[in-house]
Design a protein around this motif. Structure first.
Motif, PDB file in Angstrom:
ATOM      1  N   ALA A 333       0.837  -1.208   0.000  1.00 58.48           N
ATOM      2  CA  ALA A 333       0.000   0.000   0.000  1.00 58.48           C
ATOM      3  C   ALA A 333       0.870   1.255   0.000  1.00 58.48           C
ATOM      4  CB  ALA A 333      -0.920  -0.008   1.218  1.00 58.48           C
ATOM      5  N   ALA A 334       1.988   1.214   0.715  1.00 56.93           N
ATOM      6  CA  ALA A 334       2.888   2.368   0.751  1.00 56.93           C
ATOM      7  C   ALA A 334       3.449   2.661  -0.636  1.00 56.93           C
ATOM      8  CB  ALA A 334       4.023   2.113   1.735  1.00 56.93           C
ATOM      9  N   LEU A 335       3.718   1.596  -1.427  1.00 58.11           N
ATOM     10  CA  LEU A 335       4.238   1.791  -2.780  1.00 58.11           C
ATOM     11  C   LEU A 335       3.184   2.456  -3.659  1.00 58.11           C
ATOM     12  CD1 LEU A 335       6.578   1.323  -4.751  1.00 58.11           C
ATOM     13  CD2 LEU A 335       5.558  -0.899  -5.294  1.00 58.11           C
ATOM     14  N   ASN A 336       1.930   2.003  -3.556  1.00 53.17           N
ATOM     15  CA  ASN A 336       0.857   2.659  -4.311  1.00 53.17           C
ATOM     16  C   ASN A 336       0.748   4.130  -3.923  1.00 53.17           C
ATOM     17  OD1 ASN A 336      -1.141   0.852  -6.076  1.00 53.17           O
ATOM     18  ND2 ASN A 336      -0.339  -0.431  -4.434  1.00 53.17           N
ATOM     19  N   LEU A 337       0.784   4.418  -2.624  1.00 58.12           N
ATOM     20  CA  LEU A 337       0.685   5.805  -2.167  1.00 58.12           C
ATOM     21  C   LEU A 337       1.842   6.648  -2.683  1.00 58.12           C
ATOM     22  CD1 LEU A 337      -0.509   5.415   1.538  1.00 58.12           C
ATOM     23  CD2 LEU A 337      -1.725   6.581  -0.304  1.00 58.12           C
ATOM     24  N   ALA A 338       3.038   6.051  -2.741  1.00 52.77           N
ATOM     25  CA  ALA A 338       4.204   6.799  -3.194  1.00 52.77           C
ATOM     26  C   ALA A 338       4.053   7.251  -4.640  1.00 52.77           C
ATOM     27  CB  ALA A 338       5.463   5.946  -3.040  1.00 52.77           C
ATOM     28  N   TYR A 339       3.317   6.474  -5.437  1.00 49.43           N
ATOM     29  CA  TYR A 339       3.071   6.848  -6.827  1.00 49.43           C
ATOM     30  C   TYR A 339       1.833   7.731  -6.967  1.00 49.43           C
ATOM     31  CZ  TYR A 339       6.798   4.103  -8.885  1.00 49.43           C
ATOM     32  OH  TYR A 339       8.043   3.635  -9.251  1.00 49.43           O
ATOM     33  N   GLN A 340       1.213   8.073  -5.840  1.00 45.81           N
ATOM     34  CA  GLN A 340       0.053   8.967  -5.834  1.00 45.81           C
ATOM     35  C   GLN A 340       0.372  10.244  -5.058  1.00 45.81           C
ATOM     36  OE1 GLN A 340      -3.301   6.481  -4.486  1.00 45.81           O
ATOM     37  NE2 GLN A 340      -2.446   4.802  -5.704  1.00 45.81           N
ATOM     38  N   ASN A 341       1.681  10.538  -4.964  1.00 45.83           N
ATOM     39  CA  ASN A 341       2.189  11.767  -4.345  1.00 45.83           C
ATOM     40  C   ASN A 341       1.996  11.796  -2.836  1.00 45.83           C
ATOM     41  OD1 ASN A 341       2.882  12.641  -6.942  1.00 45.83           O
ATOM     42  ND2 ASN A 341       0.941  13.726  -7.220  1.00 45.83           N
ATOM     43  N   PHE A 342       1.892  10.621  -2.202  1.00 46.08           N
ATOM     44  CA  PHE A 342       1.840  10.555  -0.743  1.00 46.08           C
ATOM     45  C   PHE A 342       3.068   9.800  -0.240  1.00 46.08           C
ATOM     46  CE2 PHE A 342      -2.733  11.154  -1.656  1.00 46.08           C
ATOM     47  CZ  PHE A 342      -2.964  12.275  -0.875  1.00 46.08           C
ATOM     48  N   SER A 343       4.197  10.459  -0.300  1.00 43.07           N
ATOM     49  CA  SER A 343       5.446   9.919   0.217  1.00 43.07           C
ATOM     50  C   SER A 343       6.436  11.068   0.314  1.00 43.07           C
ATOM     51  CB  SER A 343       6.005   8.821  -0.694  1.00 43.07           C
ATOM     52  OG  SER A 343       7.205   8.297  -0.167  1.00 43.07           O
ATOM     53  N   LYS A 344       7.250  11.048   1.346  1.00 46.16           N
ATOM     54  CA  LYS A 344       8.233  12.123   1.513  1.00 46.16           C
ATOM     55  C   LYS A 344       9.169  12.167   0.313  1.00 46.16           C
ATOM     56  CE  LYS A 344      11.618  13.976   4.764  1.00 46.16           C
ATOM     57  NZ  LYS A 344      12.332  13.768   6.055  1.00 46.16           N
ATOM     58  N   ILE A 345       9.540  10.967  -0.187  1.00 48.16           N
ATOM     59  CA  ILE A 345      10.354  10.867  -1.396  1.00 48.16           C
ATOM     60  C   ILE A 345       9.441  10.372  -2.507  1.00 48.16           C
ATOM     61  CG2 ILE A 345      12.397   9.828  -2.462  1.00 48.16           C
ATOM     62  CD1 ILE A 345      13.450   9.310   0.366  1.00 48.16           C
ATOM     63  N   PRO A 346       9.198  11.155  -3.548  1.00 48.80           N
ATOM     64  CA  PRO A 346       8.255  10.737  -4.604  1.00 48.80           C
ATOM     65  C   PRO A 346       8.621   9.380  -5.195  1.00 48.80           C
ATOM     66  CG  PRO A 346       8.856  13.044  -4.876  1.00 48.80           C
ATOM     67  CD  PRO A 346       9.743  12.497  -3.793  1.00 48.80           C
ATOM     68  N   GLN A 347       7.628   8.516  -5.294  1.00 49.12           N
ATOM     69  CA  GLN A 347       7.731   7.188  -5.900  1.00 49.12           C
ATOM     70  C   GLN A 347       8.669   6.236  -5.140  1.00 49.12           C
ATOM     71  OE1 GLN A 347       8.571   7.543 -10.089  1.00 49.12           O
ATOM     72  NE2 GLN A 347       6.699   8.687 -10.502  1.00 49.12           N
ATOM     73  N   LYS A 348       9.069   6.640  -3.925  1.00 49.72           N
ATOM     74  CA  LYS A 348       9.931   5.768  -3.124  1.00 49.72           C
ATOM     75  C   LYS A 348       9.440   5.758  -1.682  1.00 49.72           C
ATOM     76  CE  LYS A 348      14.185   6.217  -5.831  1.00 49.72           C
ATOM     77  NZ  LYS A 348      15.612   6.604  -5.815  1.00 49.72           N
ATOM     78  N   PRO A 349       8.773   4.687  -1.256  1.00 48.18           N
ATOM     79  CA  PRO A 349       8.317   4.621   0.137  1.00 48.18           C
ATOM     80  C   PRO A 349       9.501   4.691   1.097  1.00 48.18           C
ATOM     81  CG  PRO A 349       7.330   2.875  -1.192  1.00 48.18           C
ATOM     82  CD  PRO A 349       8.402   3.485  -2.018  1.00 48.18           C
ATOM     83  N   SER A 350       9.321   5.463   2.141  1.00 48.65           N
ATOM     84  CA  SER A 350      10.371   5.629   3.145  1.00 48.65           C
ATOM     85  C   SER A 350       9.891   5.040   4.464  1.00 48.65           C
ATOM     86  CB  SER A 350      10.692   7.122   3.310  1.00 48.65           C
ATOM     87  OG  SER A 350      11.632   7.326   4.336  1.00 48.65           O
TER      88      SER A 350
END
Length: 662
Positions: A333-350
């Motif tokens: 789910a974190a990976l999906n969010l990272a590609y939807q602009n919900f991650s401190k580092i875009p497209q990379k879950p931290s």
């Protein structure tokens, strides 16, 4: 030997006849179709097309099976005296060929040239091929590679080199296929040979391949895209799209090994705040706002939350969403969010802290809309971590799964003890939120009693319980709680969703409805992408399509229903991509035209292809009487859209050909 020879005499004689008849057909040009000016009189016409096959391998028996319908129908109408056109082209646009070529390159880098796979690797390949092909009949002769071809669509589980070997290619030949354009020149001529051997009644002068190796088709697609854009049918927009992280671009149906037709599923992601002080395991998160992030399709039921659910042995993580906010959920789910602009580092879950469900049990939470101030995270054994976020809100008055899981906890002290559940964490009452006709205000409890469901493990009965209550609750249910008391659920559902998002208590989260594997071999996510779309769902277009469908003579109501279903959901279709083969978008050449979008009008191209390719060349049109640069938009308009006659002085040869065509 004599007896063996005699036993095959009849077969050999039939083969001789077949060869002779095929030569007769070719010599007499039986299957050539000319325009009406070249015929003694205008009569009945019959134009049949077959979805042009993708050229990442040989044709197989499935093609022959489907093609037989078109071939037989064409022969029937030809015998009736109709002027029959049956052409056949070859599709090479998109990413499957490029992905396969890149796989070969990676295998050479990893295993050498030719690659040397270990015994364990080869055993794995054989097992997977057989498993993927258990329901697929083997093909004779050169088509014995069908099993590998099937397995190749299973998401990269079989080495591409092995697939190519199954085609009968040598290792030195296979190495050449690292160049994706090698595929375009190798497989289409072999397909023509096989189709001629099959006896297809085709006008071979009209055959062509797609992509920019064919400058005429390339010009045709560019005109098509420019025309759609001038009509306002192509727009640039940001929307949720199934996306391949490995390829770095949207993954359309033709680019998928599995998951054809799967669309993004949108959820409301509820931010359930972890109440401080944090336990020791969450110590590194001090100073952050920490939330258990639960994905729901039913935000209107959040008033009835009594607890949250976690999978005790599930793997979770605390992921940085921004400088201040941390979400606890699964890595997927974190990976999906990272590609939807919900991650401190875009497209990379931290991930700040790795966790299990055991670490989350007992966490006190404040959850939006819940009438209970503090609820707790409790264990649930049936949570799926490959769907949603692995965190589930519990609404036992309305959700049969939640009701039974809570009942199991209350009825089984040993279960509580096993997971360290304290009595004060358990909700003291069920909170009625929706009244449903026939089920009342505690629908979950009633349906579970009616179906005699014993525990949360009665999965089939629970599926039936949800089927009975969820749709009826949405269409006929009325709210019993909150600011919308007395109003229909279906009316206030979008309103509550919007309020939660605008208040910052929830966000929109999307993921594929079902798992999707790209042909490159990675699992796809849903990304929020900025790209070009064709607006198929635009009202005027849809009305025209529905009117056309109403006039069509279809031989099956099932077929009509299939068209109706597609028209009901088809809205904006991504028509651009950045990886693969094809035609560049004329006004934005960083993008290619997506593989389905360049093949929506190719049937029209058959009507003129024989003039461009001189009857022989499927590629660059070396025999053509007209040059690709002469095929400007004015000429295409005249050919296909009743446009004004071309006035350009630089296309005299085009004028001559256009007279012959029209």
């Amino acid at each position: 030997m004599a007896s063996d020879s005699k036993s095959f005499a009849r077969r050999d004689r039939l083969l001789e006849i077949e060869v002779a008849v095929r030569k007769l057909w070719e010599d007499e040009q039986v299957f050539r179709a000319e325009s009406r000016e070249n015929l003694p009189k205008e009569g009945e016409k019959f134009f049949s097309t077959f979805p042009f096959p993708y050229m990442n391998g040989y044709l197989h028996i499935g093609h022959a099976f489907s093609l037989s319908k078109v071939d037989f129908a064409s022969a029937y109408h030809r015998l009736r005296g109709a002027n029959v056109l049956l052409p056949f082209g070859f599709h090479c646009t998109g990413m499957p060929i490029k992905a396969s070529a890149d796989k070969l390159s990676r295998e050479i880098q990893q295993f050498g040239n030719p690659p040397v796979f270990t015994a364990e690797d080869n055993t794995k390949v054989v097992a997977e091929v057989e498993e993927e092909s258990s329901d697929t009949p083997a093909l004779p002769g050169q088509f014995k590679g069908k099993k590998s071809k099937v397995a190749a669509k299973s998401g990269g589980q079989v080495y591409q080199w092995e697939i190519m070997r199954s085609f009968g290619l040598t290792d030195s030949e296979i190495a050449e296929f690292q160049d994706p354009y090698k595929w375009l020149y190798y497989f289409p001529p072999l397909a023509v040979e096989d189709l001629k051997a099959y006896g297809l009644g085709c006008d071979w002068r009209r055959s062509f391949v797609t992509t920019d190796v064919n400058p005429f088709f390339d010009a045709f697609v560019r005109w098509q895209m420019r025309k759609l854009k001038s009509m306002g049918k192509i727009v640039k927009d940001r929307r949720y799209t199934v996306f391949s992280p490995l390829d770095g671009q949207p993954c359309a149906d033709h680019d998928r090994a599995t998951g054809e037709g799967v669309q993004p599923q949108e959820y409301t992601l509820i931010k359930m705040e972890v109440v401080k002080p944090f336990p020791l395991k969450l110590g590194p998160l001090e100073g952050k706002n920490v939330y258990l992030a639960a994905a729901t399709l039913r935000p209107e039921t959040m008033y009835g939350q009594t607890n949250a659910w976690v999978l005790p042995d599930g793997k979770y993580g605390a992921y940085e969403i921004s400088e201040t906010d941390v979400f606890i959920l699964t890595e997927r789910a974190a990976l999906n969010l990272a590609y939807q602009n919900f991650s401190k580092i875009p497209q990379k879950p931290s991930c700040l802290v790795e966790l299990t469900g055991h670490d989350l049990i007992g966490l006190p939470l404040r959850s939006p809309l819940s009438v209970t101030d503090i609820i707790y995270a409790l264990p649930m054994m049936t949570i799926l971590t490959n769907k949603g976020t692995g965190i589930v809100t519990s609404v036992p008055s309305d959700a049969p799964d939640d009701y039974m899981a809570l009942k199991d906890l209350n009825d089984k002290p040993d279960f509580q003890k096993k997971f360290g559940v304290k009595q004060e964490w358990l909700p003291s009452e069920i909170i009625p939120i929706i009244n449903i006709p026939e089920f009342g205000d505690r629908a979950a409890e009633k349906v579970c009693l009616d179906l005699k469901i014993k525990s949360q493990n009665d999965k089939e009965k629970l599926v039936e319980a949800k089927r009975l209550t969820y749709l009826k609750g949405f269409t006929e249910g009325t709210m019993l709680i909150g600011e919308f008391v007395g109003r229909k659920v279906q009316e206030i559902k979008p309103i509550i969703k919007t309020k939660l998002i605008e208040s910052g208590e929830a966000i929109i989260y999307s993921e594929p409805e079902k798992p999707v594997m790209s042909r490159s071999g990675d699992e796809c996510v849903v990304a929020l992408t900025d790209q070009w779309y064709i607006t198929y769902g635009e009202t005027e277009w849809r009305n025209m399509a529905e009117e056309c469908l109403s006039k069509m003579n279809l031989y099956s109501e099932e077929t009509r229903h299939g068209f109706e279903h597609t028209l009901s959901w088809l809205n904006q279709w991504a028509c651009s991509r950045s990886f693969g083969l094809g035609t560049r978008i004329p006004w934005d050449e960083q993008f290619l035209v997506e593989s389905l979008s360049d093949s929506s009008l190719y049937m029209a191209y058959y009507t003129v292809a024989h003039f461009f390719h001189g009857g022989e060349d499927m590629y660059k049109g070396s025999k053509s009487l007209i040059q690709p640069q002469q095929m400007n938009d004015e000429v295409w308009e005249y050919l296909f859209c009743d446009g004004p006659y071309p006035k350009s002085s630089d296309i005299p040869s085009a004028e001559k050909i256009l007279f012959r065509i029209i």
